[in-house]
Design a protein around this motif. Sequence first.
Motif, PDB file in Angstrom:
ATOM      1  N   GLN A 508       0.394  -1.212  -0.113  1.00  0.00           N
ATOM      2  CA  GLN A 508       0.472  -0.122  -0.225  1.00  0.00           C
ATOM      3  C   GLN A 508       0.951   1.478  -0.251  1.00  0.00           C
ATOM      4  O   GLN A 508       2.084   1.612   0.648  1.00  0.00           O
ATOM      5  CB  GLN A 508      -0.619   0.100   1.373  1.00  0.00           C
ATOM      6  CG  GLN A 508      -1.702   1.024   0.996  1.00  0.00           C
ATOM      7  CD  GLN A 508      -2.923   0.848   2.551  1.00  0.00           C
ATOM      8  OE1 GLN A 508      -2.122   1.344   3.712  1.00  0.00           O
ATOM      9  NE2 GLN A 508      -4.359   0.942   1.716  1.00  0.00           N
ATOM     10  N   THR A 509       0.356   2.441  -0.535  1.00  0.00           N
ATOM     11  CA  THR A 509       1.117   4.234  -1.220  1.00  0.00           C
ATOM     12  C   THR A 509       0.347   4.741  -1.088  1.00  0.00           C
ATOM     13  O   THR A 509      -1.006   4.575  -0.841  1.00  0.00           O
ATOM     14  CB  THR A 509       1.670   3.786  -2.630  1.00  0.00           C
ATOM     15  OG1 THR A 509       0.741   3.311  -3.274  1.00  0.00           O
ATOM     16  CG2 THR A 509       2.992   2.279  -2.503  1.00  0.00           C
ATOM     17  N   SER A 510       0.527   5.492  -0.338  1.00  0.00           N
ATOM     18  CA  SER A 510       0.055   7.408  -0.159  1.00  0.00           C
ATOM     19  C   SER A 510       0.319   7.561  -1.171  1.00  0.00           C
ATOM     20  O   SER A 510       0.393   6.914  -2.176  1.00  0.00           O
ATOM     21  CB  SER A 510       0.679   7.802   1.137  1.00  0.00           C
ATOM     22  OG  SER A 510       1.442   8.400   0.728  1.00  0.00           O
ATOM     23  N   ALA A 511      -0.321   9.057  -1.018  1.00  0.00           N
ATOM     24  CA  ALA A 511      -1.193   9.594  -2.215  1.00  0.00           C
ATOM     25  C   ALA A 511       0.666   9.826  -2.996  1.00  0.00           C
ATOM     26  O   ALA A 511       0.896  10.401  -4.212  1.00  0.00           O
ATOM     27  CB  ALA A 511      -1.854  10.834  -2.181  1.00  0.00           C
ATOM     28  N   THR A 512       1.472  10.117  -2.025  1.00  0.00           N
ATOM     29  CA  THR A 512       3.204  10.804  -2.471  1.00  0.00           C
ATOM     30  C   THR A 512       3.420   9.786  -2.523  1.00  0.00           C
ATOM     31  O   THR A 512       4.925   9.876  -2.852  1.00  0.00           O
ATOM     32  CB  THR A 512       3.533  11.683  -1.213  1.00  0.00           C
ATOM     33  OG1 THR A 512       3.351  10.464   0.286  1.00  0.00           O
ATOM     34  CG2 THR A 512       2.893  12.906  -0.666  1.00  0.00           C
ATOM     35  N   GLU A 514       4.234   6.849  -0.865  1.00  0.00           N
ATOM     36  CA  GLU A 514       5.195   6.491   0.161  1.00  0.00           C
ATOM     37  C   GLU A 514       4.493   5.058   0.417  1.00  0.00           C
ATOM     38  O   GLU A 514       3.512   4.833   0.665  1.00  0.00           O
ATOM     39  CB  GLU A 514       5.023   7.539   1.773  1.00  0.00           C
ATOM     40  CG  GLU A 514       5.998   6.566   2.513  1.00  0.00           C
ATOM     41  CD  GLU A 514       5.423   7.857   4.142  1.00  0.00           C
ATOM     42  OE1 GLU A 514       6.373   7.609   4.914  1.00  0.00           O
ATOM     43  OE2 GLU A 514       4.624   8.856   3.864  1.00  0.00           O
ATOM     44  N   VAL A 516       2.935   3.021   2.690  1.00  0.00           N
ATOM     45  CA  VAL A 516       2.800   2.345   4.184  1.00  0.00           C
ATOM     46  C   VAL A 516       2.039   1.621   5.172  1.00  0.00           C
ATOM     47  O   VAL A 516       1.857   1.048   6.316  1.00  0.00           O
ATOM     48  CB  VAL A 516       1.432   3.586   4.169  1.00  0.00           C
ATOM     49  CG1 VAL A 516       2.345   4.828   3.525  1.00  0.00           C
ATOM     50  CG2 VAL A 516       0.392   3.195   3.372  1.00  0.00           C
ATOM     51  N   TRP A 666      -4.777   6.952  -1.590  1.00  0.00           N
ATOM     52  CA  TRP A 666      -4.064   5.484  -1.359  1.00  0.00           C
ATOM     53  C   TRP A 666      -4.166   4.674  -2.889  1.00  0.00           C
ATOM     54  O   TRP A 666      -5.555   4.608  -3.571  1.00  0.00           O
ATOM     55  CB  TRP A 666      -4.100   5.232   0.204  1.00  0.00           C
ATOM     56  CG  TRP A 666      -5.409   4.610   0.180  1.00  0.00           C
ATOM     57  CD1 TRP A 666      -6.180   5.288   0.833  1.00  0.00           C
ATOM     58  CD2 TRP A 666      -6.391   3.167  -0.296  1.00  0.00           C
ATOM     59  NE1 TRP A 666      -7.196   4.456   0.835  1.00  0.00           N
ATOM     60  CE2 TRP A 666      -7.425   3.659   0.197  1.00  0.00           C
ATOM     61  CE3 TRP A 666      -5.895   1.983  -0.526  1.00  0.00           C
ATOM     62  CZ2 TRP A 666      -8.400   2.290   0.229  1.00  0.00           C
ATOM     63  CZ3 TRP A 666      -6.913   1.036  -1.109  1.00  0.00           C
ATOM     64  CH2 TRP A 666      -7.690   1.508  -0.232  1.00  0.00           C
TER      65      TRP A 666
END
Length: 672
Positions: A508-512, A514, A516, A666
């Motif tokens: 899972q990645t964030s909007a930036t 990263e 997470v 996300w």
Amino acid sequence: MFPQARQVGQYLAAYSQRYIPRDMLRLGHRVVKTERLTGSDVNCKWKVSWVKGSRQNTTQETTPQTKIESEDFDFLVVASGYFARPYLPVLPGLEHFTGQAIHSSTLEKGRAGLSTIAETTPQGNTVVIGGSMSGVEAASALALRESSLRLSTYLGSGSPQKNNKVYHVHSRPFWTLPTYLPCETSEETVPFLPLDLAMYDLSRRPPGPVEYTLGPLSEEKIAKTNDYFRSLLGAEYERYGHPHQQSPLAKADPQPEWVAIGNDYAEFVRSGGIKTVMGRATSIHPQSDTRIASMKIETAEGSQILEDVTSIVMATGFTPFDSLSFLPDDVLSSLEYNTSDPFLPLILDKGGTLRSEIPDLGFVGFYRGPYWGVMEMQAKFLGKEWAAEDNTPGEGDAKNKSERELLRILRQPSVDVRRAQFPMGDYVGLMETFSKDLQIERTLSSGDDSRTGPVIPARYAHGQEDVEARRTLDSLRAISCQDHSTAAQAAASLAVFRALHGTWRYTQTSATGERVGSGTVAFIPRYPSNEIHDREYVLETRQDEVSAGFQVSSVGRAVFCLSEAGTRESNPGIQVYDVTTDRDREESRLAYRLHLTPFYREEGVGEYVINAERVHANAAEEPTARGIRYTFHFQGVSITEWECVQVGDRTSENNTNSESQSELLWQNIYKR
């Protein structure tokens, strides 16, 4: 779309009620003898004798006290088919085994037999013998049973289940086909179509007249067929849906590979629910508890022993000989009757319909291959032949002799004479040949191209005023169209649902961008918990989290359900339920549905994408400013990767009246 046996029975009952006068049917009567009457003063050619009896005692022997009735007829049609008696091979030691040993035709495949089997059979492994249609079906049904039993322990409904194995023993490689296959119709879209519509399309035939092909297969033809399946299904699916394709036995004896149909088989093999063994069962060795045995398998690499076997399912097919037992010996002799070959017990002319020397005897459905269309054509052909004033052998006699010779050659399969799984399996060629003989003009599928579209019976109806044929063709066009029709939704939903089976690793990645979180999700099949659903998965999610330097795991559960025909509340598709579970019961609440769009081509050969939007069950619960979307990446019939993203709406800072734009919040990416 793919009816169960009971639904076919209901269809036949409705057909009979609509078209066949009741006094024309005499059910519960067993034909015991037929005589072909000859002589210039004989008007009727056949005397048929029968006894009244229930369906259960059709093999009961007649006695001097049995009342036999008879009647004379002009013509006789043998429509009793190939599946007269289940074939059970002789296995040394089987007579001493007291565990479950049954033919696949008696296997209880649904939830109804689950508790009975669990209570009456000791825990142990199951062996399915046979690598054709029924073998794949039986192995898949038993793997689903085991999966459902293991899941039931979560609810405290029984003692913990041993991880029993389902072995599938087959003697040659085979391809397993899902019921829906991708079919390229343009450069942009790739729909899923029922496999018969995809495989029996006229556009797949080479240019020129469509001729019926019969006879041994060449190595080139076998290789071409394998290449077709390989390109259609994809390399990922081939690893599990084409068992033992690299076996030394297959290389030493390049016989045609067989084909079976099964949505779940390949994924059960991938997940370990089915263990495939290529070889032949040679003996059974019961233990001190004779309900448990070991089984010896001879493979190309040597002997293999399967331990702790408590159930044996013989998916070994049927023999047709009982279907012919009432015919006179002299007639059987003229038909070149051979009891040593259950594949080709008779040598018949005209696509397995009759023998020209006995023009008043006909056959419908007495062959192995795709049935419905050919059986209709065979019946029409007999009707035309027998309605003619002169039905003696004529111009087609040379063609009949050629066909007979090819059938005789096929009776001797060897390395040099490679016989197909279905000797009369050229469905398209056979349908086209019958249409020419019957002078039936095939209805165009679409536009004005006569060489496109699938071969189905409705395209060979007599005249254009056949209301039922038109209705069927309209339905066919709806299935094939590339829009959001109910049929397209049903096809896409089943294709996605089938391919999700098993365990996936996700990040899972964030909007930036990263990272997470990460974890796994497992789609575990079980019997549907509600009769409105056709298929069901328990979804287990394990999310890895870092807390104070330690790796821990959190578990979440949901249920994914598929309704192939839809429900009163929704169209066909996938529904997702939130689940809460304690030791005594499972409670679920419908959370959302997936609305899928047709396939479109992605950059790269053989890659296709289907998108889905999550629609909440209750519109009031769905946030107006954000939504969750799924993207499934396909290679052939397998999902190689899928994504789940949440997006929200944002408005331009400089103009509050501008249109909203989508912003990623996300994203989860799932891979095997």
